[in-house]
Motif scaffolding. Structure first.
Motif, PDB file in Angstrom:
ATOM      1  N   SER A   1      -0.284 -16.408  43.993  1.00 55.95           N
ATOM      2  CA  SER A   1      -1.018 -16.375  42.728  1.00 55.95           C
ATOM      3  C   SER A   1      -1.039 -17.747  42.059  1.00 55.95           C
ATOM      4  O   SER A   1      -2.010 -18.102  41.397  1.00 55.95           O
ATOM      5  CB  SER A   1      -0.409 -15.347  41.785  1.00 55.95           C
ATOM      6  OG  SER A   1      -0.526 -14.061  42.345  1.00 55.95           O
TER       7      SER A   1
ATOM      8  N   SER B   1      -4.892 -13.010  42.391  1.00 59.65           N
ATOM      9  CA  SER B   1      -4.067 -12.501  43.486  1.00 59.65           C
ATOM     10  C   SER B   1      -4.959 -11.887  44.555  1.00 59.65           C
ATOM     11  O   SER B   1      -6.134 -11.586  44.315  1.00 59.65           O
ATOM     12  CB  SER B   1      -3.079 -11.450  42.976  1.00 59.65           C
ATOM     13  OG  SER B   1      -3.666 -10.166  43.038  1.00 59.65           O
ATOM     14  N   LEU B   2      -4.392 -11.662  45.709  1.00 58.90           N
ATOM     15  CA  LEU B   2      -5.178 -11.110  46.814  1.00 58.90           C
ATOM     16  C   LEU B   2      -5.414  -9.612  46.647  1.00 58.90           C
ATOM     17  O   LEU B   2      -6.077  -9.001  47.481  1.00 58.90           O
ATOM     18  CB  LEU B   2      -4.501 -11.420  48.151  1.00 58.90           C
ATOM     19  CG  LEU B   2      -4.443 -12.908  48.485  1.00 58.90           C
ATOM     20  CD1 LEU B   2      -3.821 -13.129  49.859  1.00 58.90           C
ATOM     21  CD2 LEU B   2      -5.815 -13.548  48.433  1.00 58.90           C
ATOM     22  N   LEU B   3      -4.904  -9.026  45.564  1.00 57.82           N
ATOM     23  CA  LEU B   3      -5.305  -7.661  45.226  1.00 57.82           C
ATOM     24  C   LEU B   3      -6.767  -7.643  44.803  1.00 57.82           C
ATOM     25  O   LEU B   3      -7.503  -6.720  45.119  1.00 57.82           O
ATOM     26  CB  LEU B   3      -4.474  -7.139  44.044  1.00 57.82           C
ATOM     27  CG  LEU B   3      -3.053  -6.694  44.285  1.00 57.82           C
ATOM     28  CD1 LEU B   3      -2.408  -6.325  42.959  1.00 57.82           C
ATOM     29  CD2 LEU B   3      -3.047  -5.501  45.222  1.00 57.82           C
TER      30      LEU B   3
ATOM     31  N   ALA C   1      12.238 -20.244  38.621  1.00 58.89           N
ATOM     32  CA  ALA C   1      11.191 -19.383  38.062  1.00 58.89           C
ATOM     33  C   ALA C   1      11.658 -18.750  36.751  1.00 58.89           C
ATOM     34  O   ALA C   1      10.904 -18.681  35.780  1.00 58.89           O
ATOM     35  CB  ALA C   1      10.819 -18.294  39.076  1.00 58.89           C
TER      36      ALA C   1
ATOM     37  N   TYR D   1      -8.854 -10.769  44.607  1.00 56.58           N
ATOM     38  CA  TYR D   1      -9.697 -11.784  45.244  1.00 56.58           C
ATOM     39  C   TYR D   1      -9.857 -11.343  46.693  1.00 56.58           C
ATOM     40  O   TYR D   1      -8.905 -11.337  47.472  1.00 56.58           O
ATOM     41  CB  TYR D   1      -9.063 -13.170  45.160  1.00 56.58           C
ATOM     42  CG  TYR D   1      -9.986 -14.222  45.712  1.00 56.58           C
ATOM     43  CD1 TYR D   1     -11.019 -14.741  44.930  1.00 56.58           C
ATOM     44  CD2 TYR D   1      -9.878 -14.664  47.029  1.00 56.58           C
ATOM     45  CE1 TYR D   1     -11.899 -15.672  45.443  1.00 56.58           C
ATOM     46  CE2 TYR D   1     -10.751 -15.590  47.557  1.00 56.58           C
ATOM     47  CZ  TYR D   1     -11.764 -16.094  46.756  1.00 56.58           C
ATOM     48  OH  TYR D   1     -12.640 -17.013  47.277  1.00 56.58           O
ATOM     49  N   LEU D   2     -11.066 -10.924  47.036  1.00 55.81           N
ATOM     50  CA  LEU D   2     -11.246 -10.135  48.250  1.00 55.81           C
ATOM     51  C   LEU D   2     -11.547 -11.012  49.462  1.00 55.81           C
ATOM     52  O   LEU D   2     -12.689 -11.382  49.721  1.00 55.81           O
ATOM     53  CB  LEU D   2     -12.371  -9.121  48.038  1.00 55.81           C
ATOM     54  CG  LEU D   2     -12.175  -8.164  46.854  1.00 55.81           C
ATOM     55  CD1 LEU D   2     -13.279  -7.117  46.837  1.00 55.81           C
ATOM     56  CD2 LEU D   2     -10.815  -7.492  46.900  1.00 55.81           C
TER      57      LEU D   2
ATOM     58  N   ARG E   1      -9.711 -14.154  36.461  1.00 55.97           N
ATOM     59  CA  ARG E   1      -9.443 -12.705  36.430  1.00 55.97           C
ATOM     60  C   ARG E   1      -8.869 -12.186  37.742  1.00 55.97           C
ATOM     61  O   ARG E   1      -8.365 -11.069  37.789  1.00 55.97           O
ATOM     62  CB  ARG E   1     -10.736 -11.947  36.107  1.00 55.97           C
ATOM     63  CG  ARG E   1     -11.239 -12.207  34.698  1.00 55.97           C
ATOM     64  CD  ARG E   1     -12.526 -11.441  34.444  1.00 55.97           C
ATOM     65  NE  ARG E   1     -12.320  -9.999  34.438  1.00 55.97           N
ATOM     66  CZ  ARG E   1     -13.306  -9.102  34.468  1.00 55.97           C
ATOM     67  NH1 ARG E   1     -14.565  -9.511  34.520  1.00 55.97           N
ATOM     68  NH2 ARG E   1     -13.044  -7.802  34.463  1.00 55.97           N
TER      69      ARG E   1
ATOM     70  N   THR F   1       3.484 -19.959  45.042  1.00 53.73           N
ATOM     71  CA  THR F   1       3.258 -18.551  45.336  1.00 53.73           C
ATOM     72  C   THR F   1       1.749 -18.369  45.507  1.00 53.73           C
ATOM     73  O   THR F   1       0.961 -19.231  45.130  1.00 53.73           O
ATOM     74  CB  THR F   1       3.757 -17.643  44.203  1.00 53.73           C
ATOM     75  OG1 THR F   1       2.924 -17.841  43.059  1.00 53.73           O
ATOM     76  CG2 THR F   1       5.210 -17.916  43.862  1.00 53.73           C
TER      77      THR F   1
END
Lengths: 786, 273
Positions: free
Chosen positions: A282, A706-708, A122, A710-711, A703, A280
């Motif tokens: 994301s 991440s799961l923050l 990474a 994307y609900l 936009r 990962t």
């Protein structure tokens, strides 16, 4: 022994629940190298330069390869495969695992780092410098259609194909000309990010001798993976072993041949070292395909009573940047279902597939069918409003066979529905929901001007699964058959072993297959071992997707058991000196009719077949049979769902209060597994209706990767589901089973949005785009008030 | 995501943590429960050279009676604040809000000091501290100072804490007779609020604070002054968004957040009436 139909707890679960499941990321090989992907940050650009010098000098870095270098190494015989060329002239630009020259979506791989740890890979990938020449990006279907900007510079148009299913154009025009009521509705099927609990990963391990490579992949389709990696890399199929170990969910996202899988294979083969990668969360938002992505236009023609005369549909489907394994075919899987459960004399469907500069789309739970069910079930509610009848009544008036039970019924979309019985499904759902009381409560709140209004939504869906009769797939241009393979063997110790070509990734195949074998052979399910998901053990198979495993693979096992019993009967008759037709098989033993003391258990027959000391002349030793089952028809599960929502008109918040689901998947092997599939399926459809939306901006950037942001909803957002079942066996297979993996998803989005629109109908609101976010609902109410 | 490389220091005492901060300055970040820092590091939005782990300083986990106030150790987990009888009876708003943070896993790892020191405008606890009129204790190489909540939040994810200061204690006035309300509007139970309101009042006055309405956790100053001058709850609520700069994101734009702030302040005041 009656095992089928009992709610046996899943064999798989103790291991999975105690952390003993071995996923790809848990498997390690000595000397392994981690891939670190350098991914495009531009949606559409020329690659003007890739500077790998800083990365190459970093600690632990073994090599850094650009796309151009990899192509020069001659690692691929062909681009990544698309197995479903839906028309002869479909445009399909070459898609290699690593970009050269031009990138076509954010997240496309530009270079690959190989390093001795994941962190070092990474770190080094971050140090690779890419010079871009930005090009205009196509970041929506609407933009693709204008052909103003091109998603691929070398293509004349963004359109890939036009596919049509219009059996009788004149009849369709006549139906619309004769109609009293017309409905024209447009719906957006937003893009969705599949979120299996286990992200994808791959590990390719060269054999210590022999030039073979084993590829472990978090895949639904190891058999397709082996064949298609062989075909696209030139490595002999016999030298590739594909293994899908424990796989933590797929939902279609693991039904593909991905750049990372191909890269791991060719690099491991080239370098002689194990090569691995795990995405990962994301990264998965870009590196794994997305679902849905359609603009739908549906038109209904109906007579004065609301009886349907015709349905006409046009789709514009977002392919994304490239054709993946079945990308172009996903809308077609839905095409046959736009007349839903209804008796529609005339039908027409067309679809245009468009390239955009976004992550490719492909199968996602339901694949084309939730979209179809959504469009017809939403449109039926709008028709009900025009006719002036309730949503239940408009459905009753139009059900196939008048809502009565039917078998083998031809519908205008050219298919023959195996069986159905829609009237009782609606009756039971309305009864369970307490429909009359709900309507009374709704009326009370409306009269009181309550700030929280009630909405009740119905959906009677039908779906097409049990993929599939091979000839039917051939007719659609699909590059595979639809059969499934099974081996059933009785071991010398009396235990049974099943080899299945279907590949579980959470569905509980080991339990269901054990139950079928136990029921058939009269043995304990605990005495059945199921082998699967490894092409060295199960060389023939067509894997798991499209709710096909039971209706094809399970049936193959059942039929193989029949063959085992047939052979065992001959052995038993020979050894008991009786006529085969005088033997009865029950409770795992053959008994001579009329002589209950003359009996022989199948375990003894199995041992005798292994010894082969005393078999009929010419009979092969051992008690093992195989079956390749190619179904004669698809299966068509159906059901009626009722969603009850509360809409807070002050904030626009939609609260799902109740969810009633009545489903019919034919005969059930394990009702506990059926219930689980329905629950998960409902959540995934409700998620599309209320929460999930891959939000791409105008420049082709995602936009919410991440799961923050994307609900994905959790259990806290769901009511306790109220489920019930009707049972209408399929005549298309000897088990009478259909399929249940996708049914919940196919029914639920429409039910929820119908409920939201029902709540908002006093404002004159007839549609809310998915997902029905609080802001979207609030703004719709504000606009309606003006 | 994979964090960038960093050095890890486990602090054996508050003094050792302060010494590490003094030594490494801006290069160091404190980690308590890790629920704010680690996500930022995994996205490589934060790339501290040194992570100073203070999570084992059990001496900083407590709830004590400080006379006119409650003293809560900075490393007290949300679940311990939520279930503390003393916090429940003396500052009910704070106990309730601690029980609304994230999900049970977050509440068993995250700490009150960590949440306040992060200064996220979308977090719940800063608003509760503002509404209660609390303060924090900061300890640095030169000793301790008390920072009122109203002066703590200085910018986006920025606080009045100096780079070499450790937040050691949270103080909230004892208000056993207060009426309070917490309104959290979100789309999923475990999410940050799209907009939230914390309010607490007794005979001495009413504190109202807003979540996710600007660059920092903030007091709803216009609401407070309207209430102080005797305005009706409805008139006060109408002024909820005055002086705010609501963000525009996937869950809401400024117009919608302004509306929500007014609705939620109205609901809070109605619940307290």
């Amino acid at each position: 022994m009656t095992v089928i139909g009992t709610p046996l707890k899943r064999k798989e679960d103790p291991k999975l629940l105690t952390g003993e499941g071995k996923y790809v990321d848990d498997i390690h090989a000595v000397g392994e190298l981690w891939m670190g992907m350098v991914r495009s940050t531009m949606a559409h650009a020329t690659i003007d330069g890739v500077d790998t010098s800083a990365a190459a000098g970093m600690p632990g870095v073994h090599a850094v390869y650009t796309g151009a270098q990899l192509m020069d190494m001659g690692l691929w015989a062909a681009p990544l495969p698309c197995a479903w060329p839906v028309t002869p002239d479909m445009v399909n630009p070459p898609h290699y695992p690593v970009a050269t020259g031009e990138v076509h979506h954010v997240g496309e791989i530009i270079a690959v780092v190989l390093a001795d740890t994941r962190a070092r890979a990474a770190d080094a990938a971050e140090q690779v410098e890419v010079s871009y020449g930005p090009l205009p990006a196509v970041a929506s279907i609407a933009e693709a259609r204008t052909d103003g900007a091109k998603a691929h510079s070398e293509l004349a148009s963004n359109k890939s194909y036009t596919w049509a299913l219009v059996p009788d154009p004149a009849a369709l025009d006549a139906a619309f000309a004769a109609a009293t009521h017309h409905v024209t509705a447009e719906f957006t099927q937003q893009r969705l990010i599949p979120v299996p609990m286990e992200p994808r990963g791959v590990l390719a391990v060269p054999g210590v001798a022999g030039g073979d490579v084993t590829i472990y992949s978090s895949s639904q389709v190891p058999h397709f993976l082996k064949i298609l990696l062989a075909a696209t890399t030139g490595i002999s199929e016999s030298k590739i072993r594909a293994v899908a170990p424990a796989v933590g969910g797929g939902f279609g996202a693991k039904l593909n041949i991905n750049p990372d899988e191909s890269l791991a294979l060719v690099l491991a083969n080239k370098l002689g070292r194990p090569v691995r990668w795990t995405e990962t969360r994301s990264e998965a938002a870009f590196s794994t395909h997305q679902g849905r992505g359609q603009l739908q236009r549906i038109e209904l023609a109906a007579d004065a009573d609301g009886k349907l005369l015709g349905v006409r549909v046009h789709l514009d489907a977002d392919m994304g940047a490239y054709m993946m394994l079945v990308t172009p075919g996903v809308p077609l899987l839905g095409s046959f279902l736009y007349t839903g459960v209804y008796d529609v004399p005339a039908f027409g469907f067309t679809c245009d597939g468009w390239f955009t500069n976004m992550t490719p789309t492909d199968a996602y739970r339901g694949a084309g069918r939730p979209e179809a069910s959504y469009a017809i079930e939403r449109a039926m509610d709008i028709l009900a409003g025009k006719v002036g009848v309730g949503p239940d009544e408009i459905r009753r008036r139009n059900y196939l066979a008048g809502g009565e039970k039917f078998e083998n019924l031809a519908v205008p979309s050219t298919l023959v529905f195996d069986s159905g019985h829609y009237g009782p499904s609606l009756d039971l759902a309305l009864d369970k929901a307490g429909y009359g009381d709900l309507r009374a409560e709704q009326a009370r709140r409306r009269a009181a001007g309550d700030s929280k209004q009630l909405g009740i939504g119905l959906c009677t869906y039908v779906e097409i699964c049990g993929l599939a009769p091979s000839r039917a797939l051939g007719g659609l241009g699909f590059g595979s058959g639809g059969w499934e393979h099974a081996v059933v063997r009785l071991l010398p110790t009396g235990k049974a072993e099943v080899v299945s070509g279907s590949t579980p990734h959470g569905q509980g195949h080991e339990t269901s297959w054990s139950m079928i074998v136990a029921d058939k052979l009269g043995i304990d399910p605990a005495d059945v071992t199921v082998l699967h998901s490894d092409t060295a053990i199960s060389p023939l198979g067509l894997d798991t997707y499209g709710s096909r495993s039971l209706a094809v693979g399970g049936v193959a096992i059942s039929m193989a058991c029949d063959k085992v019993i047939d052979k065992a009967r001959l052995i038993a008759a020979h050894q008991m000196e009786a006529n085969p037709e005088d033997l009865e098989f029950a409770e795992g033993a053959f008994t001579v009719k009329g002589s209950p003391d003359k009996t022989m258990p199948i375990q003894a027959i199995a041992f005798g077949a292994f010894l082969a000391h005393n078999l009929p002349d010419g009979m092969e030793p051992n008690l093992q049979e195989q079956m390749t089952f190619d179904p004669s028809n698809f299966a068509f599960p159906f059901g009626t769902h009722v969603a009850v929502v509360e809409v807070d008109e002050t904030t626009g918040q939609v609260d799902l209060l109740r969810y009633v689901a009545v489903d019919d998947c034919g005969n059930q092997i394990n009702p506990l597994i059926v219930e689980g599939q329905i629950h998960g399926g409902i959540v995934q459809g409700v998620a599309q209706a209320l929460w999930e939306d891959a939000a791409w901006d105008a420049d082709g950037n995602l936009r919410n990767p991440s799961l923050l942001d994307y609900l994905v909803p959790s259990a806290a957002e769901m009511p306790s589901f109220e489920t019930a079942f009707t049972v209408t066996p399929s005549p298309a297979n000897p088990l009478g089973v259909k399929g249940v993996g996708e049914a919940g998803t196919i029914g639920s989005a429409a039910a929820v949005i119908n409920a939201v629109c029902d709540a908002l109908s006093p404002h004159g609101i007839t549609d809310i785009e998915m997902p029905a976010t609080p802001r979207r609902v609030w703004k719709a109410i504000q606009e309606a008030k003006q | 995501m994979i964090p960038a490389s960093f050095d890890y220091v486990e602090a054996a005492s508050a003094e050792a943590a302060i010494a590490a901060l003094t030594e490494h300055g801006d290069e160091a970040k404190l980690m308590a429960g890790g629920h704010s820092l680690i996500p930022l590091m995994r996205f490589r939005l934060a790339t501290p050279a040194v992570v100073v782990d203070i999570s084992r300083l059990s001496g900083l986990s407590y709830v004590r009676d400080g006379g006119d106030h409650l003293a809560i150790g900075a490393l007290t987990r949300h679940c311990d604040v939520e279930t503390s009888d003393m916090v429940r009876s003396q500052a009910g708003l704070l106990a309730h809000v601690a029980g609304q943070v994230g999900d049970p896993q977050v509440r068993h790892r995250g700490t009150i000091g960590g949440s306040l020191a992060h200064g996220d405008p979308a977090s719940d606890l800063p608003a509760a501290l503002l509404a209660l009129g609390g303060s924090v204790v900061a300890r640095g190489p030169g000793g301790e100072r008390v920072i009122p909540a109203a002066e703590l939040f200085t910018g986006f994810l920025e606080t009045a804490l100096a780079p070499d200061e450790l937040l050691t204690e949270v103080r909230v006035p004892k208000v056993p007779d207060a009426r309070w309300s917490f309104q959290k509007f979100n789309r999923r139970a475990q999410d940050w609020a799209i907009v939230g309101v914390a309010a607490c009042g007794n005979g001495a006055g009413t504190g109202v604070a807003l979540i996710n309405m600007g660059q920092t956790p903030m007091v709803a100053a216009a609401v407070q002054s309207a209430l102080a001058s005797g305005a009706s709850a409805a008139d006060a609520a109408a002024r909820a968004a005055e002086g705010t700069e609501p963000p525009d994101d996937l869950n809401g734009d400024a117009e919608y957040r302004t509306h929500l702030a007014q609705v939620l302040v109205g609901r809070a005041l109605a619940e307290m009436a």
